[in-house]
Design an enzyme around this catalytic site. Structure first.
Site, PDB file in Angstrom:
ATOM      1  N   SER A  37       0.854  -1.199   0.000  1.00 26.56           N
ATOM      2  CA  SER A  37       0.000   0.000   0.000  1.00 26.56           C
ATOM      3  C   SER A  37       0.885   1.243   0.000  1.00 26.56           C
ATOM      4  O   SER A  37       2.109   1.141   0.098  1.00 26.56           O
ATOM      5  CB  SER A  37      -0.925   0.013   1.225  1.00 26.56           C
ATOM      6  OG  SER A  37      -0.172   0.034   2.420  1.00 26.56           O
ATOM      7  N   ASP A  59       5.640  -3.606  11.350  1.00 28.93           N
ATOM      8  CA  ASP A  59       5.494  -4.951  10.810  1.00 28.93           C
ATOM      9  C   ASP A  59       4.973  -5.850  11.920  1.00 28.93           C
ATOM     10  O   ASP A  59       5.648  -6.068  12.930  1.00 28.93           O
ATOM     11  CB  ASP A  59       6.849  -5.454  10.307  1.00 28.93           C
ATOM     12  CG  ASP A  59       6.753  -6.811   9.607  1.00 28.93           C
ATOM     13  OD1 ASP A  59       5.714  -7.493   9.772  1.00 28.93           O
ATOM     14  OD2 ASP A  59       7.715  -7.191   8.913  1.00 28.93           O
ATOM     15  N   SER A 125     -12.330 -15.029   4.551  1.00 27.06           N
ATOM     16  CA  SER A 125     -12.588 -15.138   3.115  1.00 27.06           C
ATOM     17  C   SER A 125     -13.477 -16.323   2.791  1.00 27.06           C
ATOM     18  O   SER A 125     -13.446 -17.352   3.477  1.00 27.06           O
ATOM     19  CB  SER A 125     -11.246 -15.299   2.388  1.00 27.06           C
ATOM     20  OG  SER A 125     -11.431 -15.677   1.047  1.00 27.06           O
ATOM     21  N   TYR A 150      -3.057 -19.434   0.400  1.00 32.94           N
ATOM     22  CA  TYR A 150      -3.799 -18.276   0.920  1.00 32.94           C
ATOM     23  C   TYR A 150      -5.072 -18.722   1.615  1.00 32.94           C
ATOM     24  O   TYR A 150      -5.355 -18.338   2.747  1.00 32.94           O
ATOM     25  CB  TYR A 150      -4.138 -17.300  -0.222  1.00 32.94           C
ATOM     26  CG  TYR A 150      -5.222 -16.320   0.158  1.00 32.94           C
ATOM     27  CD1 TYR A 150      -4.967 -15.298   1.068  1.00 32.94           C
ATOM     28  CD2 TYR A 150      -6.511 -16.444  -0.356  1.00 32.94           C
ATOM     29  CE1 TYR A 150      -5.973 -14.419   1.446  1.00 32.94           C
ATOM     30  CE2 TYR A 150      -7.513 -15.575   0.012  1.00 32.94           C
ATOM     31  CZ  TYR A 150      -7.240 -14.559   0.911  1.00 32.94           C
ATOM     32  OH  TYR A 150      -8.241 -13.704   1.292  1.00 32.94           O
ATOM     33  N   LYS A 154      -6.405 -18.636   5.837  1.00 36.75           N
ATOM     34  CA  LYS A 154      -7.675 -18.139   6.374  1.00 36.75           C
ATOM     35  C   LYS A 154      -8.388 -19.231   7.183  1.00 36.75           C
ATOM     36  O   LYS A 154      -8.969 -18.965   8.239  1.00 36.75           O
ATOM     37  CB  LYS A 154      -8.583 -17.635   5.241  1.00 36.75           C
ATOM     38  CG  LYS A 154      -8.064 -16.377   4.555  1.00 36.75           C
ATOM     39  CD  LYS A 154      -7.894 -15.207   5.503  1.00 36.75           C
ATOM     40  CE  LYS A 154      -7.478 -13.942   4.788  1.00 36.75           C
ATOM     41  NZ  LYS A 154      -7.189 -12.825   5.710  1.00 36.75           N
ATOM     42  N   ARG A 232     -18.284 -15.581  -9.245  1.00 38.18           N
ATOM     43  CA  ARG A 232     -17.975 -15.090  -7.909  1.00 38.18           C
ATOM     44  C   ARG A 232     -19.091 -14.161  -7.435  1.00 38.18           C
ATOM     45  O   ARG A 232     -19.841 -13.625  -8.241  1.00 38.18           O
ATOM     46  CB  ARG A 232     -16.649 -14.291  -7.895  1.00 38.18           C
ATOM     47  CG  ARG A 232     -15.413 -15.080  -8.288  1.00 38.18           C
ATOM     48  CD  ARG A 232     -14.999 -16.052  -7.210  1.00 38.18           C
ATOM     49  NE  ARG A 232     -13.805 -16.798  -7.593  1.00 38.18           N
ATOM     50  CZ  ARG A 232     -13.809 -17.944  -8.257  1.00 38.18           C
ATOM     51  NH1 ARG A 232     -14.970 -18.469  -8.635  1.00 38.18           N
ATOM     52  NH2 ARG A 232     -12.689 -18.567  -8.546  1.00 38.18           N
TER      53      ARG A 232
END
Length: 342
Positions: A37, A59, A125, A150, A154, A232
């Site tokens: 970002s 961090d 997610s 990934y 989650k 989706r």
């Protein structure tokens, strides 16, 4: 009203949630290591709300620094935890990067709040469902073996949170299982700002449309769907941001049933990749150049959520449709072409 810590608050969903929190009267503290970002987003948030949020470059994988930071901020009563790596394809190629970052950051944060009362909203997610047997998928559906590292982070993170909530009732934890956030704020001052080549469909569409990228690749047109492309549940990022406030309110008003809850956050209907492309063209008048490519490893064929539980218990629902998502994403792409964010 206590301070709310937003980890990853200069990121895409984080920045929209910071704006929504400020507009709801919350004092916000952002922690972000700016790995994915830009610090310039702080000025954009300030321009929208008139309030510059407190920011710390930290961090969350550095345990001692996290513990020291939380100890030095006793006024923090709530946490919305976004900070995580999130690209499915990259996680397949670099699993260790994902396991290290997504677990260490969560564990360090939870450890830092030991012994303190805290409302904790976790950015989960729909990938935890894998390819569901029944659609729309409900929160009671079995969590299947993840299709990507990934997705696995989650799933395991939710297990960690559930286990902790059972024995530490001072933690009030809600996991929000997002479907696919897209779009941008109505001011076009914040939106999705991927570093490098976008890993998600909509920013690739807008970058392709404006000339930053070549043709869009639709990964597979031979799935068992109406037009052969993946389906989706796309949700406007502003609607998604509002779901976090709804979750916090439930925690603050002590309406939770137990110490851990899970909610689907989506629109309750699915759109295919080709339908998204069509919605972009209709809402903007811009013709897209796209091609069909092979299926991509780690992709689910189709998934959309049943959002009845969120509507009834969080008093929340999505309001903005697919064309509004595309229109706002395009306005944001045009804004950053003229106003690059550093």
């Amino acid at each position: 009203m206590g301070k709310i810590l937003v980890t990853g608050g200069t990121g895409y969903i984080g920045s929209h949630t910071v704006v929504t929190l400020q507009e709801a009267g919350y004092e916000v503290v952002i922690v972000d290591n700016l790995d994915n970002s830009s610090i310039g987003i702080l000025d954009q948030i300030t321009e929208i709300t008139g309030i510059k949020p407190e920011f710390h470059n930290l961090d969350l994988c550095e345990e001692k620094k996290v513990i020291d930071f939380i100890s030095a901020n006793p006024g923090i009563t709530g946490v919305i935890h976004f900070a995580a790596h999130k690209a499915v394809g990259e996680s397949v190629a670099q699993p260790l990067k994902y396991y290290r970052n997504n677990f260490f950051s969560l564990i360090n944060l939870l450890k830092a709040f030991e012994g303190r009362e805290v409302n904790f909203v976790f950015s989960s997610s729909c990938t935890v469902y894998g390819q569901p047997d029944i659609l729309p998928v409900t929160e009671d559906a079995p969590v299947k073996k993840a299709e990507s590292p990934y997705g696995n982070t989650k799933q395991i993170a939710e297990e960690i949170l559930s286990d902790i909530a059972k024995v530490n009732t001072n933690y009030h934890i809600i996991s929000l299982r997002y479907f696919n956030p897209v779009g941008a704020h109505e001011t076009a001052l914040i939106g999705e700002l991927p570093i490098g080549v976008p890993q998600n469909l909509v920013p690739f569409i807008t970058q392709s449309a404006i000339g930053k990228r070549g043709p869009i690749t639709v990964y597979g047109d031979d799935y068992d769907t109406e037009d052969g492309s993946c389906i989706r549940d796309y949700i406007h990022v502003v609607d998604l941001a509002k779901a976090h406030i709804a979750a916090l309110k439930r925690q603050e008003e002590k309406r939770m049933e137990g110490s851990y809850e899970v909610y689907n956050v989506g629109t309750g209907k699915g759109s295919s990749v080709l339908q998204v492309i069509d919605a972009f063209e209709k809402s903007t008048g811009v013709k897209l150049n796209y091609q069909i490519g092979p299926r991509r490893e780690g992709d689910i064929e189709k998934v959309w959520g049943d959002v009845t539980k969120a509507e009834s218990e969080l008093n929340w629902s999505a309001d903005l449709d697919l064309e509004e998502m595309m229109k706002s994403a395009w306005a944001w792409e045009n804004y950053i072409k003229e106003n690059p964010i550093q």
